[in-house]
Design a protein around this motif. Structure first.
Motif, PDB file in Angstrom:
ATOM      1  N   TYR A 267       0.831  -1.218   0.000  1.00  0.00           N
ATOM      2  CA  TYR A 267       0.000   0.000   0.000  1.00  0.00           C
ATOM      3  C   TYR A 267       0.855   1.254   0.000  1.00  0.00           C
ATOM      4  O   TYR A 267       0.589   2.222  -0.698  1.00  0.00           O
ATOM      5  CB  TYR A 267      -0.986  -0.021   1.177  1.00  0.00           C
ATOM      6  CG  TYR A 267      -2.392  -0.267   0.683  1.00  0.00           C
ATOM      7  CD1 TYR A 267      -3.278   0.786   0.493  1.00  0.00           C
ATOM      8  CD2 TYR A 267      -2.788  -1.548   0.316  1.00  0.00           C
ATOM      9  CE1 TYR A 267      -4.557   0.564  -0.015  1.00  0.00           C
ATOM     10  CE2 TYR A 267      -4.059  -1.781  -0.199  1.00  0.00           C
ATOM     11  CZ  TYR A 267      -4.936  -0.720  -0.366  1.00  0.00           C
ATOM     12  OH  TYR A 267      -6.183  -0.936  -0.890  1.00  0.00           O
ATOM     13  N   LYS A 268       1.894   1.208   0.810  1.00  0.00           N
ATOM     14  CA  LYS A 268       2.796   2.353   0.900  1.00  0.00           C
ATOM     15  C   LYS A 268       3.425   2.643  -0.475  1.00  0.00           C
ATOM     16  O   LYS A 268       3.478   3.787  -0.932  1.00  0.00           O
ATOM     17  CB  LYS A 268       3.878   2.010   1.928  1.00  0.00           C
ATOM     18  CG  LYS A 268       4.812   3.105   2.330  1.00  0.00           C
ATOM     19  CD  LYS A 268       5.872   2.463   3.264  1.00  0.00           C
ATOM     20  CE  LYS A 268       6.974   3.420   3.600  1.00  0.00           C
ATOM     21  NZ  LYS A 268       6.632   4.297   4.718  1.00  0.00           N
TER      22      LYS A 268
ATOM     23  N   ASN B  95      -6.422   5.623  -8.587  1.00  0.00           N
ATOM     24  CA  ASN B  95      -7.085   5.207  -7.361  1.00  0.00           C
ATOM     25  C   ASN B  95      -6.106   4.390  -6.512  1.00  0.00           C
ATOM     26  O   ASN B  95      -5.644   3.342  -6.947  1.00  0.00           O
ATOM     27  CB  ASN B  95      -8.309   4.375  -7.782  1.00  0.00           C
ATOM     28  CG  ASN B  95      -8.995   3.711  -6.621  1.00  0.00           C
ATOM     29  OD1 ASN B  95      -8.556   3.808  -5.477  1.00  0.00           O
ATOM     30  ND2 ASN B  95     -10.092   3.019  -6.920  1.00  0.00           N
ATOM     31  N   PRO B  96      -5.785   4.860  -5.312  1.00  0.00           N
ATOM     32  CA  PRO B  96      -4.780   4.160  -4.494  1.00  0.00           C
ATOM     33  C   PRO B  96      -5.200   2.756  -4.073  1.00  0.00           C
ATOM     34  O   PRO B  96      -4.359   1.998  -3.597  1.00  0.00           O
ATOM     35  CB  PRO B  96      -4.629   5.059  -3.255  1.00  0.00           C
ATOM     36  CG  PRO B  96      -5.239   6.358  -3.613  1.00  0.00           C
ATOM     37  CD  PRO B  96      -6.264   6.094  -4.666  1.00  0.00           C
ATOM     38  N   ASP B  97      -6.454   2.396  -4.242  1.00  0.00           N
ATOM     39  CA  ASP B  97      -6.893   1.042  -3.898  1.00  0.00           C
ATOM     40  C   ASP B  97      -6.964   0.105  -5.100  1.00  0.00           C
ATOM     41  O   ASP B  97      -7.190  -1.089  -4.931  1.00  0.00           O
ATOM     42  CB  ASP B  97      -8.297   1.097  -3.264  1.00  0.00           C
ATOM     43  CG  ASP B  97      -8.288   1.781  -1.911  1.00  0.00           C
ATOM     44  OD1 ASP B  97      -7.422   1.423  -1.089  1.00  0.00           O
ATOM     45  OD2 ASP B  97      -9.114   2.686  -1.690  1.00  0.00           O
TER      46      ASP B  97
ATOM     47  N   ILE C 118       1.465   6.597  -6.986  1.00  0.00           N
ATOM     48  CA  ILE C 118       0.330   7.375  -7.470  1.00  0.00           C
ATOM     49  C   ILE C 118       0.564   8.860  -7.229  1.00  0.00           C
ATOM     50  O   ILE C 118       0.303   9.701  -8.092  1.00  0.00           O
ATOM     51  CB  ILE C 118      -0.972   6.848  -6.839  1.00  0.00           C
ATOM     52  CG1 ILE C 118      -1.315   5.534  -7.545  1.00  0.00           C
ATOM     53  CG2 ILE C 118      -2.111   7.858  -6.966  1.00  0.00           C
ATOM     54  CD1 ILE C 118      -2.415   4.757  -6.937  1.00  0.00           C
ATOM     55  N   GLU C 119       1.144   9.183  -6.077  1.00  0.00           N
ATOM     56  CA  GLU C 119       1.432  10.596  -5.830  1.00  0.00           C
ATOM     57  C   GLU C 119       2.538  11.100  -6.748  1.00  0.00           C
ATOM     58  O   GLU C 119       2.510  12.237  -7.218  1.00  0.00           O
ATOM     59  CB  GLU C 119       1.749  10.805  -4.344  1.00  0.00           C
ATOM     60  CG  GLU C 119       0.495  10.487  -3.530  1.00  0.00           C
ATOM     61  CD  GLU C 119       0.585  10.819  -2.052  1.00  0.00           C
ATOM     62  OE1 GLU C 119       1.696  11.130  -1.581  1.00  0.00           O
ATOM     63  OE2 GLU C 119      -0.464  10.755  -1.386  1.00  0.00           O
TER      64      GLU C 119
ATOM     65  N   ARG D 138       2.389   1.648  -3.510  1.00  0.00           N
ATOM     66  CA  ARG D 138       1.411   2.043  -4.529  1.00  0.00           C
ATOM     67  C   ARG D 138       1.033   3.510  -4.345  1.00  0.00           C
ATOM     68  O   ARG D 138       0.967   4.282  -5.292  1.00  0.00           O
ATOM     69  CB  ARG D 138       0.180   1.143  -4.484  1.00  0.00           C
ATOM     70  CG  ARG D 138      -0.713   1.339  -5.707  1.00  0.00           C
ATOM     71  CD  ARG D 138      -2.046   0.588  -5.658  1.00  0.00           C
ATOM     72  NE  ARG D 138      -1.935  -0.783  -5.238  1.00  0.00           N
ATOM     73  CZ  ARG D 138      -2.462  -1.240  -4.095  1.00  0.00           C
ATOM     74  NH1 ARG D 138      -3.132  -0.436  -3.283  1.00  0.00           N
ATOM     75  NH2 ARG D 138      -2.342  -2.500  -3.772  1.00  0.00           N
ATOM     76  N   ARG D 139       0.821   3.904  -3.088  1.00  0.00           N
ATOM     77  CA  ARG D 139       0.480   5.302  -2.796  1.00  0.00           C
ATOM     78  C   ARG D 139       1.618   6.228  -3.258  1.00  0.00           C
ATOM     79  O   ARG D 139       1.390   7.240  -3.894  1.00  0.00           O
ATOM     80  CB  ARG D 139       0.196   5.424  -1.297  1.00  0.00           C
ATOM     81  CG  ARG D 139       0.346   6.774  -0.674  1.00  0.00           C
ATOM     82  CD  ARG D 139      -0.782   7.744  -0.911  1.00  0.00           C
ATOM     83  NE  ARG D 139      -2.129   7.307  -0.592  1.00  0.00           N
ATOM     84  CZ  ARG D 139      -3.206   8.068  -0.863  1.00  0.00           C
ATOM     85  NH1 ARG D 139      -3.064   9.265  -1.413  1.00  0.00           N
ATOM     86  NH2 ARG D 139      -4.415   7.636  -0.581  1.00  0.00           N
ATOM     87  N   GLU D 140       2.857   5.863  -2.959  1.00  0.00           N
ATOM     88  CA  GLU D 140       3.997   6.690  -3.396  1.00  0.00           C
ATOM     89  C   GLU D 140       4.012   6.864  -4.907  1.00  0.00           C
ATOM     90  O   GLU D 140       4.258   7.950  -5.427  1.00  0.00           O
ATOM     91  CB  GLU D 140       5.332   6.053  -2.978  1.00  0.00           C
ATOM     92  CG  GLU D 140       5.839   6.559  -1.657  1.00  0.00           C
ATOM     93  CD  GLU D 140       7.284   6.161  -1.382  1.00  0.00           C
ATOM     94  OE1 GLU D 140       8.051   5.917  -2.332  1.00  0.00           O
ATOM     95  OE2 GLU D 140       7.633   6.087  -0.198  1.00  0.00           O
TER      96      GLU D 140
END
Ligand SMILES: *Cc1c(COP(=O)(O)O)cnc(C)c1O
Length: 731
Positions: free
Chosen positions: A481-482, A515-517, A488-489, A484-486
């Protein structure tokens, strides 16, 4: 507890140490060093694109001294410098134990491109990246190894996209003073200048030294005032210009590289030609022997004893061919020194030496002048034996002397920062404390391997990823998750910079872009047409359904450059960007401009799935998918190159089976169907199969399997050992 401030001499020593550190690429695979440079100027670190040399130049001497008066900071700098020095001075290396002779008589590795880091953009693609990773692992292993390439002062092109979604190439001048390179000088501090004959001119060149950990790499450069302008511009761009530029660059690389070694007093035992570009070095070795009065047969044999050759592509256009008239032009001056006629030289580059119509082929020269040759995966070895059987008439295909060593990656260099910290915590006792409820720091691997560089490459360490007591599903999922979020940002930031990707009123939407999910599928590599970037969009209607599925959404991130002369590749880019802006895929598909090492690292770490759909068997090995494993990203790929060896049914996804039809149309149709099938029947259902805590157990099991089976196997740590055992240390 107050700590004593540093004395002036301690301060000076630490500052000198930081400058030394910035000029050795070791920091690019050492997390603590990066954090120190980043802290000195957080914005500078970002704006200067992670360039330690430039950051140090930006921070004034006074500011640096003030920082170092913070005892904690000073202590961290001291610790990093101590491990840097320990690395440089390590006596107990793999190379010392397994290839001691190379320490005195090193391997000289010739390559037209080196991809070390995003701040030194002198690579065009996978070939250069592989060369950079080869050098880094040679250093980690303590091998006697020297790299040779060219210093392209405008590097490889930068990509931007115009209003018509067409790739526009532009170049920026690299500033040597802002780069981790230093001029090669003699005892008196004067630049060492050598020369080669090109056409009827004597062209001078100098060299820059790059410190790759313990190993030097030398970049040759003709940009000297004593050369005519067109020769000064010979080293302007990677694969720039026309075939005349190309042949002259290759003369510089091969012949110039040998001459630099002589000037430096290096006595090589092996000349490794990384791709045919370097093969002219054999002519120089032959020339040296002929000059001593040896026969041609003896001279060729002598060259052959020392050269090994790695071929990298079955794509026809990937093999340089030069006409006899171009050879005549380029070698006019050199031939008189060589004591060979043009016909005799041409014969070395022809399959049929007496066929006057056959052009000179660099691969043929390399194969004729090397004692050993190899492809870069098992399948590519087979394909190469078939392709070059013509050079060994009467020898059955399986007996053709071309072997294979499958490519790998330099693990630490590719790991995203948080991932390095993640693994380090589990390997060392001096990392941060383990999270509550997880297994404590583990010193076994550290003690056994005596360094982080080898501990992280220990297959036994990766074996532990199969054990949920060593690392839990929750930890792996949190890491995913960490990352993927990085990504996407990062993608949002880059798209905002790209600006024109959405119309003015859409700017607010950037925070909602991607979408982060969602299951995130990445595709990034050179847009060579055989890699078929838009293949997945052939099933357009179905893909639209998939991205709009609210409960199981899918999204795509693309990146990649087309060669400046490859209009077909540019059309592929245009097509993908067009879909990202104007089709129902908008918001679920983005194209990140200006693909490079930094973009690659962000993508392979943040994506859940790494898509690769080349037209088999044209992907000789491929390496980008190998970078995914340690980040918990799974491969979805055609069984070509390395994936054909890596895939075992439990550690990722295959598109189609271990075969391919002869017809290209049939192949494209089948592959597109199989890709869609794998996506909808395996990838998406597995990713979204969650337990009552929301954990995708089966998906994480595949991640574990990928770590156990792929990470240690497809590394340059393993690959360089193979080269050493199989080729470097055998005669
Ligand atoms: C790894 C890498 C490549 C090679 O990618 P393939 O998918 O193996 O072709 C090319 N360019 C960059 C910047 C890379 O990091």
């Amino acid at each position: 507890m107050s700590k004593k401030p540093l004395t002036p001499s301690e301060l000076t020593e630490l500052i000198a140490g930081l400058n030394r550190l910035a000029r050795n690429l070791w920091w690019t695979w050492n997390q603590e060093s990066q954090e120190i440079f980043q802290e000195l100027s957080p914005r500078g670190w970002q704006n200067l694109y992670h360039n330690a040399v430039a950051v140090l130049r930006e921070v004034s001497d006074y500011e640096l001294r003030v920082h170092l008066q913070d005892p904690d900071f000073a202590e961290r700098v001291r610790r990093v410098l101590a491990s840097f020095d320990a690395y440089l001075n390590e006596k107990n290396t793999w190379g010392k134990a397994n290839a001691p002779d190379l320490l005195k008589n090193p391997v000289i590795y010739f390559t037209a491109e080196f991809g070390f880091h995003e701040t030194l953009p002198i690579a065009a693609g996978g070939l250069g990246i592989l060369a950079g990773d080869h050098a880094k692992s040679a250093s980690d292993l303590g091998l006697g190894f020297v790299g040779i390439s060219l210093f392209y002062r405008e590097g490889y092109f930068q990509q931007s996209i115009n209003q018509d979604n067409w790739q526009v190439d532009y170049y920026t001048q690299l500033q040597p003073k802002n780069l981790p390179i230093e001029p090669v000088v003699d005892k008196n501090g004067e630049p060492i200048v050598c020369s080669v004959q090109m056409g009827v001119s004597e062209v001078k060149f100098k060299a820059w030294r790059v410190n790759v950990g313990r190993c030097p790499a030398y970049l040759l450069d003709t940009n000297l005032p004593e050369n005519e302008q067109h020769y000064r511009d010979l080293t302007l761009r990677v694969y720039g210009g026309d075939s005349t530029t190309r042949i002259l660059q290759e003369i510089l690389l091969g012949i110039g590289g040998v001459r630099l070694m002589r000037a430096l007093g290096v006595e090589p035992s092996v000349y490794h030609m990384n791709e045919g570009h370097a093969a002219f070095l054999a002519l120089e070795l032959i020339r040296e022997k002929l000059a001593l009065g040896k026969s041609f047969a003896d001279a060729l044999n002598f060259a052959k004893k020392q050269c090994i050759f790695t071929t990298h592509t079955p794509v026809e256009a990937g093999h340089d061919r030069f006409t006899a008239s171009l050879m005549d032009y380029a070698f006019k001056g050199y031939l008189s020194h060589l004591k060979m006629s043009l016909d005799e030289v041409m014969a070395l580059g022809r399959v049929n030496p007496t066929d006057a119509n056959e052009p000179f082929c660099m691969t043929v020269l390399a194969l004729k002048s090397a004692r050993a040759a190899n492809g870069v995966s098992e399948l590519h070895g087979q394909v190469s034996r078939h392709m070059w059987q013509c050079l060994w008439p009467g020898v059955p295909e399986e007996k053709i002397p071309i072997g294979h060593i499958t490519n790998g990656i330099h693990l630490l260099g590719w790991m995203k920062g948080p991932v390095r910290r993640f693994w380090r915590r589990r390997l060392t006792s001096n990392g941060a404390a383990a999270a509550p409820g997880t297994t404590g720091p583990n010193t076994d691997f550290w003690n056994k391997n005596n360094s982080w560089e080898s501990a992280i490459n220990d297959p036994a360490f990766w074996q532990k990823m199969g054990d949920p007591n060593f690392i839990s599903d929750e930890e792996i999922w949190a890491l995913r998750y960490k990352l993927r979020r990085e990504l996407i940002e990062f993608a949002r930031r880059r798209l905002l910079l790209q600006g024109r990707s959405l119309s003015q009123g859409d700017f607010i939407a950037f925070d909602h872009l991607l979408n982060p999910d969602a299951l995130t599928i990445g595709f990034a590599r050179r847009f060579a047409t055989y890699k078929r970037a838009p293949l997945i969009f052939q099933q357009f209607e179905q893909i639209v359904k998939l991205v709009n599925d609210k409960s199981r959404p899918v999204q795509f991130i693309f990146a990649g450059k087309a060669h400046p002369r490859d209009d077909e590749g540019k059309k592929y880019i245009q097509h993908v960007i067009h879909l990202s802006k104007y089709s129902e895929l908008k918001g679920h598909l983005v194209f990140i401009e200006n693909y490079d090492i930094h973009v690659a690292r962000s993508m392979v770490s943040g994506c859940d799935v790494w898509l690769n759909n080349p037209r088999r068997p044209l992907e000789a090995s491929g390496t980008s998918g190998q970078k995914a494993g340690c980040h918990g990203c799974l491969n979805l790929s055609i069984l070509d190159g390395w994936w054909r060896e890596g895939y075992d049914g439990t550690n990722g996804f295959a598109i189609g089976d271990d075969s391919h039809p002869a017809s290209i149309e049939e192949q494209d149709r089948l592959d597109s169907e199989n890709l869609f099938k794998a996506l909808t029947q395996q990838v998406i259902p597995t990713f979204y199969d969650r337990d009552s805590n929301g954990i995708p157990k089966k998906w994480i099991q595949m991640i574990r399997r990928a770590m156990v089976t792929l990470v240690p196997q497809f590394s340059t740590w393993r690959m360089v050992q193979d080269y050493s055992n199989k080729y470097y240390t055998t005669k």
